[in-house]
Design an enzyme around this catalytic site. Structure first.
Site, PDB file in Angstrom:
ATOM      1  N   SER A 136     -39.170 -67.798 -19.996  1.00 62.45           N
ATOM      2  CA  SER A 136     -39.956 -67.144 -20.891  1.00 62.45           C
ATOM      3  C   SER A 136     -40.655 -68.045 -21.992  1.00 62.45           C
ATOM      4  O   SER A 136     -41.683 -67.768 -22.477  1.00 62.45           O
ATOM      5  CB  SER A 136     -39.336 -65.914 -21.467  1.00 62.45           C
ATOM      6  OG  SER A 136     -38.298 -66.242 -22.246  1.00 62.45           O
TER       7      SER A 136
ATOM      8  N   ARG B 232     -29.353 -79.174 -18.420  1.00 57.51           N
ATOM      9  CA  ARG B 232     -28.555 -80.528 -18.485  1.00 57.51           C
ATOM     10  C   ARG B 232     -28.821 -81.368 -19.824  1.00 57.51           C
ATOM     11  O   ARG B 232     -29.925 -80.994 -20.256  1.00 57.51           O
ATOM     12  CB  ARG B 232     -29.380 -81.416 -17.473  1.00 57.51           C
ATOM     13  CG  ARG B 232     -28.979 -80.913 -16.164  1.00 57.51           C
ATOM     14  CD  ARG B 232     -29.626 -81.596 -14.889  1.00 57.51           C
ATOM     15  NE  ARG B 232     -29.416 -80.849 -13.798  1.00 57.51           N
ATOM     16  CZ  ARG B 232     -28.558 -80.920 -13.042  1.00 57.51           C
ATOM     17  NH1 ARG B 232     -27.623 -81.843 -13.071  1.00 57.51           N
ATOM     18  NH2 ARG B 232     -28.195 -80.042 -11.799  1.00 57.51           N
TER      19      ARG B 232
ATOM     20  N   ASN C 122     -36.651 -79.466 -27.830  1.00 60.63           N
ATOM     21  CA  ASN C 122     -35.791 -78.267 -27.162  1.00 60.63           C
ATOM     22  C   ASN C 122     -35.589 -76.944 -28.358  1.00 60.63           C
ATOM     23  O   ASN C 122     -36.121 -77.360 -29.414  1.00 60.63           O
ATOM     24  CB  ASN C 122     -34.011 -79.011 -27.077  1.00 60.63           C
ATOM     25  CG  ASN C 122     -33.190 -78.046 -26.487  1.00 60.63           C
ATOM     26  OD1 ASN C 122     -33.818 -77.105 -25.199  1.00 60.63           O
ATOM     27  ND2 ASN C 122     -32.167 -77.497 -27.059  1.00 60.63           N
TER      28      ASN C 122
ATOM     29  N   HIS D  12     -33.359 -74.061 -29.356  1.00 56.43           N
ATOM     30  CA  HIS D  12     -31.843 -73.588 -29.122  1.00 56.43           C
ATOM     31  C   HIS D  12     -31.648 -72.205 -29.868  1.00 56.43           C
ATOM     32  O   HIS D  12     -32.394 -71.726 -31.002  1.00 56.43           O
ATOM     33  CB  HIS D  12     -30.952 -74.559 -29.886  1.00 56.43           C
ATOM     34  CG  HIS D  12     -29.537 -74.023 -29.761  1.00 56.43           C
ATOM     35  ND1 HIS D  12     -28.698 -74.414 -28.763  1.00 56.43           N
ATOM     36  CD2 HIS D  12     -28.704 -73.588 -30.948  1.00 56.43           C
ATOM     37  CE1 HIS D  12     -27.504 -73.901 -28.872  1.00 56.43           C
ATOM     38  NE2 HIS D  12     -27.358 -73.355 -30.231  1.00 56.43           N
TER      39      HIS D  12
ATOM     40  N   ASP E 287     -27.809 -80.744 -29.027  1.00 54.59           N
ATOM     41  CA  ASP E 287     -28.242 -79.930 -30.104  1.00 54.59           C
ATOM     42  C   ASP E 287     -28.286 -80.593 -31.531  1.00 54.59           C
ATOM     43  O   ASP E 287     -28.050 -80.007 -32.371  1.00 54.59           O
ATOM     44  CB  ASP E 287     -27.882 -78.512 -30.027  1.00 54.59           C
ATOM     45  CG  ASP E 287     -27.932 -77.898 -28.769  1.00 54.59           C
ATOM     46  OD1 ASP E 287     -28.996 -78.059 -27.849  1.00 54.59           O
ATOM     47  OD2 ASP E 287     -26.908 -77.237 -28.123  1.00 54.59           O
TER      48      ASP E 287
ATOM     49  N   GLU F 214     -38.370 -67.011 -30.843  1.00 54.68           N
ATOM     50  CA  GLU F 214     -38.680 -68.157 -29.887  1.00 54.68           C
ATOM     51  C   GLU F 214     -39.971 -68.330 -29.503  1.00 54.68           C
ATOM     52  O   GLU F 214     -40.386 -69.467 -29.581  1.00 54.68           O
ATOM     53  CB  GLU F 214     -37.419 -68.292 -28.795  1.00 54.68           C
ATOM     54  CG  GLU F 214     -36.126 -68.549 -29.290  1.00 54.68           C
ATOM     55  CD  GLU F 214     -35.339 -68.549 -27.907  1.00 54.68           C
ATOM     56  OE1 GLU F 214     -35.467 -69.115 -27.045  1.00 54.68           O
ATOM     57  OE2 GLU F 214     -34.095 -67.941 -27.899  1.00 54.68           O
TER      58      GLU F 214
HETATM   59  C1  GRF Z   1     -33.309 -69.565 -24.498  1.00 60.86           C
HETATM   60  O1  GRF Z   1     -32.534 -68.617 -25.172  1.00 60.86           O
HETATM   61  C2  GRF Z   1     -33.438 -70.811 -25.287  1.00 60.86           C
HETATM   62  O2  GRF Z   1     -33.131 -70.877 -26.533  1.00 60.86           O
HETATM   63  C3  GRF Z   1     -32.471 -71.596 -24.513  1.00 60.86           C
HETATM   64  O3  GRF Z   1     -32.289 -71.171 -23.290  1.00 60.86           O
HETATM   65  C4  GRF Z   1     -33.028 -69.703 -23.036  1.00 60.86           C
HETATM   66  C5  GRF Z   1     -34.049 -70.279 -22.034  1.00 60.86           C
HETATM   67  O4  GRF Z   1     -34.846 -69.080 -21.931  1.00 60.86           O
HETATM   68  N1  GRF Z   1     -32.324 -73.002 -24.650  1.00 60.86           N
HETATM   69  P1  GRF Z   1     -36.072 -68.827 -21.101  1.00 60.86           P
HETATM   70  O5  GRF Z   1     -35.823 -69.530 -19.796  1.00 60.86           O
HETATM   71  O6  GRF Z   1     -37.034 -69.786 -22.088  1.00 60.86           O
HETATM   72  O7  GRF Z   1     -36.551 -67.529 -20.715  1.00 60.86           O
END
Ligand code: GRF
Length: 206
Positions: free
Chosen positions: A15, A93, A109, A111, A147, A176
């Site tokens: 997503s 990974r 990244n 998180h 992280d 996000e």
């Molecule tokens: C998200 O919650 C992101 O913060 C974490 O993994 C999840 C990935 O979700 N690193 P998506 O595959 O982007 O929907």
């Protein structure tokens, strides 16, 4: 403005990848997703890429002798597509030396917690179990830790008394999808400068 070429590594749902694709396609950010690479053949992220005509590459980890060899192959793909920024979007990974050396301060990244709290897996569950009143999400540059890299953007959401993991995760995910494309935009506009642990956001023209 020339579009920044972004390579996305994703293991699952995708997503966040979708949010970056949408922002790119609508012209909100001067970037384009040049390739999506996954370590999971079944990742919906790969389908999302294909639906948008973006090359979708599955690399089968057990086929490689070592993490280094696996990442060398990833680097070849990223070079092939002229990638300038790598975005991890649910990539399960830990990034190793090979990728980090090829893309210094060029890997981001996202998180699902306010770093440095609740690193690693299940950031949302960790936040609930700890009992914090606020949590959120963090976009950061990737370094060799888990992280731990310099923080680019964060967004805060409340933790409500009736929240389960799913409710909190959904509230965080909405944010996000806003801050990840925004971080890519800042990078694409050349406005991020890393100074030690800190990321300086340079003023834009708007
Ligand atoms: C998200 O919650 C992101 O913060 C974490 O993994 C999840 C990935 O979700 N690193 P998506 O595959 O982007 O929907």
């Amino acid at each position: 403005m020339k579009k920044l070429r972004v390579g996305v590594l994703a293991s699952g749902r995708g997503s966040n990848l979708q949010a970056i694709i949408n922002a790119s396609e609508s012209g909100k950010i001067p970037a384009e997703v040049a390739v999506v690479i996954s370590d999971n053949a079944e990742a919906p992220a790969l389908d999302r890429a294909r639906e948008h005509g973006i090359p979708a590459v599955y690399l089968h980890p057990p086929y490689y002798q070592s993490k280094e060899e696996y990442e060398q192959r990833i680097v070849l793909e990223l070079r092939e597509y002229g990638v300038e920024l790598v975005c991890l979007a649910g990539y399960m990974r830990l990034v190793g030396r090979v990728l980090l050396e090829e893309f210094p301060n060029r890997i981001m990244n996202i998180h699902p917690a306010l770093l440095p709290s609740f690193k690693g897996l299940h950031g949302q569950r960790q936040a609930l179990e700890y009992g914090v009143r606020y949590s959120g999400c963090t976009v950061h540059f990737v370094d060799s830790g888990m992280d731990t890299g310099p923080i680019i953007l964060q967004a805060v959401v409340p933790v409500l008394p009736e929240d389960g993991e799913e409710e909190l995760a959904a509230r965080i995910l909405e944010r996000e999808h806003v801050i990840y494309p925004e971080a890519v935009r800042l990078f694409a506009e050349g406005r991020l400068r890393v100074e030690g642990r800190k990321v300086i956001i340079l003023p834009g023209e708007e």
